[in-house]
Motif scaffolding. Structure first.
Motif, PDB file in Angstrom:
ATOM      1  N   LEU A   1      22.712   5.984  48.269  1.00 53.08           N
ATOM      2  CA  LEU A   1      23.882   6.494  48.381  1.00 53.08           C
ATOM      3  C   LEU A   1      24.576   6.310  49.800  1.00 53.08           C
ATOM      4  O   LEU A   1      24.055   6.737  50.779  1.00 53.08           O
ATOM      5  CB  LEU A   1      23.874   8.017  48.154  1.00 53.08           C
ATOM      6  CG  LEU A   1      25.352   8.794  48.083  1.00 53.08           C
ATOM      7  CD1 LEU A   1      25.989   8.374  46.893  1.00 53.08           C
ATOM      8  CD2 LEU A   1      24.928  10.330  47.886  1.00 53.08           C
ATOM      9  N   LEU A   2      25.577   5.321  49.768  1.00 55.73           N
ATOM     10  CA  LEU A   2      26.039   5.042  51.168  1.00 55.73           C
ATOM     11  C   LEU A   2      26.872   6.161  51.869  1.00 55.73           C
ATOM     12  O   LEU A   2      27.528   6.741  51.211  1.00 55.73           O
ATOM     13  CB  LEU A   2      27.093   3.736  50.914  1.00 55.73           C
ATOM     14  CG  LEU A   2      26.090   2.523  50.042  1.00 55.73           C
ATOM     15  CD1 LEU A   2      27.285   1.145  49.966  1.00 55.73           C
ATOM     16  CD2 LEU A   2      25.127   2.126  50.882  1.00 55.73           C
ATOM     17  N   ASN A   3      26.636   6.029  52.981  1.00 60.27           N
ATOM     18  CA  ASN A   3      27.573   7.081  54.038  1.00 60.27           C
ATOM     19  C   ASN A   3      28.930   6.734  54.106  1.00 60.27           C
ATOM     20  O   ASN A   3      29.625   7.704  54.385  1.00 60.27           O
ATOM     21  CB  ASN A   3      26.781   7.081  55.327  1.00 60.27           C
ATOM     22  CG  ASN A   3      25.185   7.698  55.448  1.00 60.27           C
ATOM     23  OD1 ASN A   3      24.897   8.676  54.397  1.00 60.27           O
ATOM     24  ND2 ASN A   3      24.486   7.215  56.209  1.00 60.27           N
ATOM     25  N   ASN A   4      29.393   5.629  54.320  1.00 54.42           N
ATOM     26  CA  ASN A   4      30.859   5.220  54.597  1.00 54.42           C
ATOM     27  C   ASN A   4      31.559   5.504  53.405  1.00 54.42           C
ATOM     28  O   ASN A   4      31.095   4.936  52.209  1.00 54.42           O
ATOM     29  CB  ASN A   4      30.851   3.787  55.041  1.00 54.42           C
ATOM     30  CG  ASN A   4      30.301   2.622  54.197  1.00 54.42           C
ATOM     31  OD1 ASN A   4      29.210   2.954  53.680  1.00 54.42           O
ATOM     32  ND2 ASN A   4      30.856   1.730  53.958  1.00 54.42           N
ATOM     33  N   LYS A   5      32.681   6.166  53.394  1.00 57.09           N
ATOM     34  CA  LYS A   5      33.323   6.540  52.209  1.00 57.09           C
ATOM     35  C   LYS A   5      34.502   5.512  52.240  1.00 57.09           C
ATOM     36  O   LYS A   5      35.035   4.992  53.152  1.00 57.09           O
ATOM     37  CB  LYS A   5      34.078   7.949  52.277  1.00 57.09           C
ATOM     38  CG  LYS A   5      33.007   8.999  51.940  1.00 57.09           C
ATOM     39  CD  LYS A   5      34.079  10.332  51.979  1.00 57.09           C
ATOM     40  CE  LYS A   5      32.887  11.575  51.448  1.00 57.09           C
ATOM     41  NZ  LYS A   5      32.794  11.176  49.798  1.00 57.09           N
TER      42      LYS A   5
ATOM     43  N   ASP B   1      32.617   8.108  47.538  1.00 58.92           N
ATOM     44  CA  ASP B   1      31.325   7.679  47.708  1.00 58.92           C
ATOM     45  C   ASP B   1      31.104   6.484  46.941  1.00 58.92           C
ATOM     46  O   ASP B   1      31.560   6.156  46.024  1.00 58.92           O
ATOM     47  CB  ASP B   1      30.580   8.829  46.852  1.00 58.92           C
ATOM     48  CG  ASP B   1      30.506  10.119  48.030  1.00 58.92           C
ATOM     49  OD1 ASP B   1      30.913   9.988  49.263  1.00 58.92           O
ATOM     50  OD2 ASP B   1      30.055  11.156  47.407  1.00 58.92           O
TER      51      ASP B   1
END
Length: 298
Positions: free
Chosen positions: A211-215, A204
């Motif tokens: 909080l960014l979605n792409n891991k 994350d």
């Protein structure tokens, strides 16, 4: 009244109202009060000074009334010496901060007292209290650093924009300009930003309140492997990082530094790094000792 007299009377708790005002007006009043409060957790060695003095005086067979007269000033001197030593100890040791700073084009690895490891990026610094570290694992960060935290009590990274708290994990924190970014690579991270908590698990990313979605699939930040990666970042931010990694001064002529760029540059060859930045944007560069000038080809 002299400063030394005021401090002595303060230690003796013997200040009248006028003297108290003079004492409070001292330049180092706040520091004296701070140090005094710090001594609440300091325990001086148990010494029976009364019995020690009497034993010494008995050997010389001094009269009892003389012992009583001498004891009052001597007890005050002993109290002043104990407090003075305690203040000296607290100031020099218990409250001492350790600072580690990486200069331009430099990266530093630091091992903390609990075996936690910190990799400090160029033009960044950390500070912590080595003496109280095992009781309070808190570290101040300016710039960017990668943390490998040993398991134990809560570990906190304090920045000007937010706090990162963990128990044992690996994560990267960047606090530069208006940016505050955290990436968790292992374990669990709690980010406190603008009085709100954000929980990050491995992969994350958090950036300035989002909080960014792409891991991320990377196992560590690219900069610890001497590379800077950037995705849709303004050219000016990329230039700033180039200056940090190579200790150069970059000037621009007729170039929009707000245009976005995606790519990467390495940290061990300036010409290759410059080409990685300039070629995609169709711009040229000139090197003059420690100064780089970027120009548009149009």
């Amino acid at each position: 009244m002299e400063r030394a007299v005021l401090i002595k009377k303060w230690l003796d708790n013997d200040l009248n109202s006028e003297e108290l005002k003079l004492f409070e007006a001292l330049d180092d009043y706040d520091e004296l009060i701070k140090l005094s409060k710090g001594l609440q957790h300091f325990k001086a060695p148990d010494i029976d000074t009364d019995q020690m003095l009497i034993s010494l005086l008995d050997k010389k067979r001094a009269p009892k009334n003389k012992i009583r007269k001498m004891w009052i000033p001597l007890s005050r001197i002993a109290a002043i010496l104990v407090i003075g030593f305690s203040l000296f100890y607290y100031y020099l040791f218990a409250n001492k901060e350790t600072t580690v700073k990486a200069l331009a084009s430099e990266k530093i690895t630091t091992l903390l007292p609990d075996t936690s490891e910190v990799l400090i990026n160029a033009m960044s610094e950390i500070s912590f209290n080595e003496k109280t570290w095992l009781q309070k694992r808190e570290i101040n960060l300016k710039g960017e650093a990668y943390f490998k935290v040993a398991k134990g009590e809560k570990f906190k990274v304090l920045t000007s924009k937010g706090t990162v708290a963990v128990l044992g994990t690996e994560f990267n924190v960047k606090n530069r300009g208006s940016d505050f970014e955290v990436i968790c690579y292992e374990g669990l991270v709690m980010v406190t930003y603008n009085s709100k908590n954000f929980e990050l698990s491995a992969g994350d990313s958090f950036k300035s309140g989002i909080l960014l979605n792409n891991k991320t699939t990377a196992s560590a930040p690219s900069w610890i492997n001497n590379e800077t990666h950037f995705s849709s970042e303004p050219l000016q931010k990329v230039i700033n990082e180039l200056e940090r990694q190579y200790n150069v001064n970059v000037k621009t002529a007729g170039i929009d530094t707000n245009q976005l760029i995606t790519g990467k540059f390495i940290h061990d060859d300036l010409d290759i790094a410059l080409k990685a930045i300039t070629l995609p944007l169709n711009i040229t560069y000139e090197r003059n000792e420690n100064t780089i000038t970027l120009r548009s080809e149009d």
